[in-house]
Design a protein around this motif. Sequence first.
Motif, PDB file in Angstrom:
ATOM      1  N   VAL A  23     -11.042  14.182  12.135  1.00  0.00           N
ATOM      2  CA  VAL A  23     -11.245  14.682  10.849  1.00  0.00           C
ATOM      3  C   VAL A  23      -9.795  13.959   9.963  1.00  0.00           C
ATOM      4  CG1 VAL A  23     -11.123  16.722   9.579  1.00  0.00           C
ATOM      5  CG2 VAL A  23     -11.835  16.818  11.778  1.00  0.00           C
ATOM      6  N   LEU A  24     -10.656  13.658   8.686  1.00  0.00           N
ATOM      7  CA  LEU A  24      -9.717  13.126   7.630  1.00  0.00           C
ATOM      8  C   LEU A  24      -9.086  14.220   6.812  1.00  0.00           C
ATOM      9  CD1 LEU A  24     -12.236  10.516   6.187  1.00  0.00           C
ATOM     10  CD2 LEU A  24     -10.766  10.207   8.333  1.00  0.00           C
ATOM     11  N   GLN A  25      -7.699  14.289   6.962  1.00  0.00           N
ATOM     12  CA  GLN A  25      -6.969  15.306   6.474  1.00  0.00           C
ATOM     13  C   GLN A  25      -6.180  15.058   5.106  1.00  0.00           C
ATOM     14  OE1 GLN A  25      -6.817  18.273   7.888  1.00  0.00           O
ATOM     15  NE2 GLN A  25      -7.892  17.920   9.700  1.00  0.00           N
ATOM     16  N   HIS A  26      -6.225  13.773   4.569  1.00  0.00           N
ATOM     17  CA  HIS A  26      -5.611  13.291   3.425  1.00  0.00           C
ATOM     18  C   HIS A  26      -6.509  12.522   2.612  1.00  0.00           C
ATOM     19  CE1 HIS A  26      -1.875  14.588   5.736  1.00  0.00           C
ATOM     20  NE2 HIS A  26      -2.318  13.794   6.721  1.00  0.00           N
ATOM     21  N   ALA A  27      -6.057  12.381   1.346  1.00  0.00           N
ATOM     22  CA  ALA A  27      -6.763  11.561   0.434  1.00  0.00           C
ATOM     23  C   ALA A  27      -6.819  10.073   0.947  1.00  0.00           C
ATOM     24  CB  ALA A  27      -5.909  11.417  -0.881  1.00  0.00           C
ATOM     25  N   ASP A  28      -5.691   9.760   1.633  1.00  0.00           N
ATOM     26  CA  ASP A  28      -5.715   8.232   2.315  1.00  0.00           C
ATOM     27  C   ASP A  28      -5.626   8.402   3.846  1.00  0.00           C
ATOM     28  OD1 ASP A  28      -5.661   6.971  -0.211  1.00  0.00           O
ATOM     29  OD2 ASP A  28      -3.738   6.874  -0.380  1.00  0.00           O
ATOM     30  N   ARG A  61     -15.255  22.445   3.738  1.00  0.00           N
ATOM     31  CA  ARG A  61     -14.187  21.899   3.264  1.00  0.00           C
ATOM     32  C   ARG A  61     -13.307  21.784   4.622  1.00  0.00           C
ATOM     33  NH1 ARG A  61     -16.843  20.807  -0.374  1.00  0.00           N
ATOM     34  NH2 ARG A  61     -16.542  21.330  -2.313  1.00  0.00           N
ATOM     35  N   SER A  62     -12.360  20.908   4.972  1.00  0.00           N
ATOM     36  CA  SER A  62     -11.851  20.693   6.091  1.00  0.00           C
ATOM     37  C   SER A  62     -10.506  21.801   6.146  1.00  0.00           C
ATOM     38  CB  SER A  62     -11.218  19.316   6.153  1.00  0.00           C
ATOM     39  OG  SER A  62     -10.413  19.123   7.221  1.00  0.00           O
ATOM     40  N   GLN A  63     -10.444  22.480   7.180  1.00  0.00           N
ATOM     41  CA  GLN A  63      -9.179  23.291   7.515  1.00  0.00           C
ATOM     42  C   GLN A  63      -8.509  22.946   8.533  1.00  0.00           C
ATOM     43  OE1 GLN A  63      -8.098  25.509   5.039  1.00  0.00           O
ATOM     44  NE2 GLN A  63     -10.294  24.979   3.655  1.00  0.00           N
ATOM     45  N   ASN A  64      -7.670  21.874   8.392  1.00  0.00           N
ATOM     46  CA  ASN A  64      -7.238  21.213   9.707  1.00  0.00           C
ATOM     47  C   ASN A  64      -8.049  21.289  10.943  1.00  0.00           C
ATOM     48  OD1 ASN A  64      -4.761  21.148   8.068  1.00  0.00           O
ATOM     49  ND2 ASN A  64      -4.069  23.047   8.645  1.00  0.00           N
ATOM     50  N   GLY A  65      -9.101  20.804  10.824  1.00  0.00           N
ATOM     51  CA  GLY A  65      -9.976  20.814  11.913  1.00  0.00           C
ATOM     52  C   GLY A  65     -11.532  21.093  11.573  1.00  0.00           C
ATOM     53  N   LEU A 106       0.858  -1.169  -0.054  1.00  0.00           N
ATOM     54  CA  LEU A 106      -0.032  -0.054   0.044  1.00  0.00           C
ATOM     55  C   LEU A 106       0.679   1.124   0.059  1.00  0.00           C
ATOM     56  CD1 LEU A 106      -2.861   1.246   0.359  1.00  0.00           C
ATOM     57  CD2 LEU A 106      -2.354   1.378   2.812  1.00  0.00           C
ATOM     58  N   VAL A 107       0.723   2.198  -1.108  1.00  0.00           N
ATOM     59  CA  VAL A 107       1.328   3.297  -0.785  1.00  0.00           C
ATOM     60  C   VAL A 107       0.239   4.477  -0.489  1.00  0.00           C
ATOM     61  CG1 VAL A 107       2.415   5.045  -2.420  1.00  0.00           C
ATOM     62  CG2 VAL A 107       2.983   2.539  -2.664  1.00  0.00           C
ATOM     63  N   LEU A 108       0.369   5.288   0.379  1.00  0.00           N
ATOM     64  CA  LEU A 108      -0.363   6.275   0.662  1.00  0.00           C
ATOM     65  C   LEU A 108      -0.317   7.589   0.255  1.00  0.00           C
ATOM     66  CD1 LEU A 108      -0.553   5.575   4.746  1.00  0.00           C
ATOM     67  CD2 LEU A 108      -2.148   4.515   3.213  1.00  0.00           C
ATOM     68  N   SER A 109      -1.213   8.296  -0.264  1.00  0.00           N
ATOM     69  CA  SER A 109      -1.446   9.488  -0.773  1.00  0.00           C
ATOM     70  C   SER A 109      -1.553  10.523   0.407  1.00  0.00           C
ATOM     71  CB  SER A 109      -2.549   9.712  -1.594  1.00  0.00           C
ATOM     72  OG  SER A 109      -2.556  10.977  -2.182  1.00  0.00           O
ATOM     73  N   ARG A 110      -0.289  11.434   0.664  1.00  0.00           N
ATOM     74  CA  ARG A 110      -0.489  12.333   1.793  1.00  0.00           C
ATOM     75  C   ARG A 110      -1.237  13.514   1.173  1.00  0.00           C
ATOM     76  NH1 ARG A 110      -1.330   9.401   4.870  1.00  0.00           N
ATOM     77  NH2 ARG A 110      -0.786  10.701   6.555  1.00  0.00           N
ATOM     78  N   ALA A 111      -1.265  13.794   0.011  1.00  0.00           N
ATOM     79  CA  ALA A 111      -2.115  14.869  -0.464  1.00  0.00           C
ATOM     80  C   ALA A 111      -3.462  14.987   0.074  1.00  0.00           C
ATOM     81  CB  ALA A 111      -1.784  15.001  -2.025  1.00  0.00           C
ATOM     82  N   ARG A 112      -4.045  16.230  -0.252  1.00  0.00           N
ATOM     83  CA  ARG A 112      -5.571  16.428   0.129  1.00  0.00           C
ATOM     84  C   ARG A 112      -5.905  17.150  -1.143  1.00  0.00           C
ATOM     85  NH1 ARG A 112      -9.022  20.061   1.437  1.00  0.00           N
ATOM     86  NH2 ARG A 112     -10.823  19.296   2.908  1.00  0.00           N
ATOM     87  N   VAL A 152      -9.576   4.578   4.653  1.00  0.00           N
ATOM     88  CA  VAL A 152     -10.465   5.529   4.091  1.00  0.00           C
ATOM     89  C   VAL A 152      -9.724   6.200   2.765  1.00  0.00           C
ATOM     90  CG1 VAL A 152     -12.305   7.303   4.477  1.00  0.00           C
ATOM     91  CG2 VAL A 152     -11.881   5.592   6.143  1.00  0.00           C
ATOM     92  N   ARG A 153     -10.269   6.035   1.517  1.00  0.00           N
ATOM     93  CA  ARG A 153      -9.531   6.701   0.561  1.00  0.00           C
ATOM     94  C   ARG A 153     -10.624   7.522  -0.126  1.00  0.00           C
ATOM     95  NH1 ARG A 153      -5.755   3.409  -3.291  1.00  0.00           N
ATOM     96  NH2 ARG A 153      -4.374   4.143  -1.687  1.00  0.00           N
ATOM     97  N   TYR A 154     -10.201   8.840  -0.287  1.00  0.00           N
ATOM     98  CA  TYR A 154     -10.899   9.797  -1.274  1.00  0.00           C
ATOM     99  C   TYR A 154     -10.707   9.849  -2.480  1.00  0.00           C
ATOM    100  CZ  TYR A 154     -13.352  13.935  -2.664  1.00  0.00           C
ATOM    101  OH  TYR A 154     -14.385  14.993  -3.548  1.00  0.00           O
ATOM    102  N   ALA A 155     -11.600   9.356  -3.680  1.00  0.00           N
ATOM    103  CA  ALA A 155     -11.285   9.430  -5.143  1.00  0.00           C
ATOM    104  C   ALA A 155     -12.487   9.531  -5.869  1.00  0.00           C
ATOM    105  CB  ALA A 155     -10.454   8.003  -5.385  1.00  0.00           C
TER     106      ALA A 155
END
Length: 232
Positions: free
Chosen positions: A145-150, A227-231, A117-123, A175-178
Motif C-alpha cells: 500500500v502506498l502510504q506517502h506522497a512519494d 482512503r488508506s489507513q496504514n493498510g 530527489l527529495v522525497l515527501s514523507r507526508a501523506r 510513484v508520486r501523488y500530486a
Amino acid sequence: MLVVALGALGALLVGAVMLFFYFRTGRAEGYDEEPIIYGNLVQCPACGTMNPAEAAACLRCRRPLPHARPNMTPPPPVQALHPPYAASPAPYAAPAPRPNPPYPAYSAGAPAPAPDLVLSRARPADMPLAWLEGRAGAAVGHRDVLQHADTLVGRSTACDVQIADPKVSRRHFLVRYANGQFFLQDQQSSRGTKVNGERVVAQRLEDGDLIAIGDSVLVFRVDRSRRSQNGM
C-alpha cells in the motif's frame, strides 16, 4: 796589444767589484725601505729573511732593521651570518578543522533519497487508497500500500517497496501523488521502466496499469472511494 787588452779587462773587473761593494754598503747604511710585518715576524728589506718582531738586526745579513709599520691591516671580525633572534618564534599552530557541511536528517526507517530527489514523507489528506500488486517475477506475492506522497521502488532495502530482482536498479522508479493524480517517474534506471509495454520516463498512472521492471511485473491499483489507513 795583449798587454793593453789584459789591462783593460783587469780594470773592468776591479770597477765591477768596487761598484758591488758600493751599492751593498749604501743599502746597508742608508736604505729607507720599510720591512714587511707578518704577524710577529719582520721581513728584512735587504735580504728578505723573516726575523722576530723584537729583533733589532737581521739574523742573516746582520743589517739593522729600521723602524717599521705593518702594511697588512688585521682582517675585520667575522660577523654572524644570521643574527640571533630576540625571542623564540611562536610555535606552529595548526589551522582549525573546517566543519562538515550539514546534511538533511531523515527519520529512522525512511528510504534514502536519490542524489537529485527529495522525497515527501507526508501523506495528503485527499490521497485515495492505492497499492502495487506483484504479477510476475520477483514481485509475485507483493501487495504494498502506498502510504506517502512519494513511494520509491527498487532493489535497495532503503526503498519503500523492495523488489529482489538483480535486473532491477537500486532505485528504479518513483510513484508520486500530486494534484489528485498518481505519476510514475523513472529514476535513471539501467534497464528502464515500461508501463503497459512502452518504455517511459514519466507517466500518469491509472488503475490496472502494468509496470514492468527487469523480470518483474507490478500492477498499479487505486480505489478512489477509500482512503488508506496504514493498510487495506
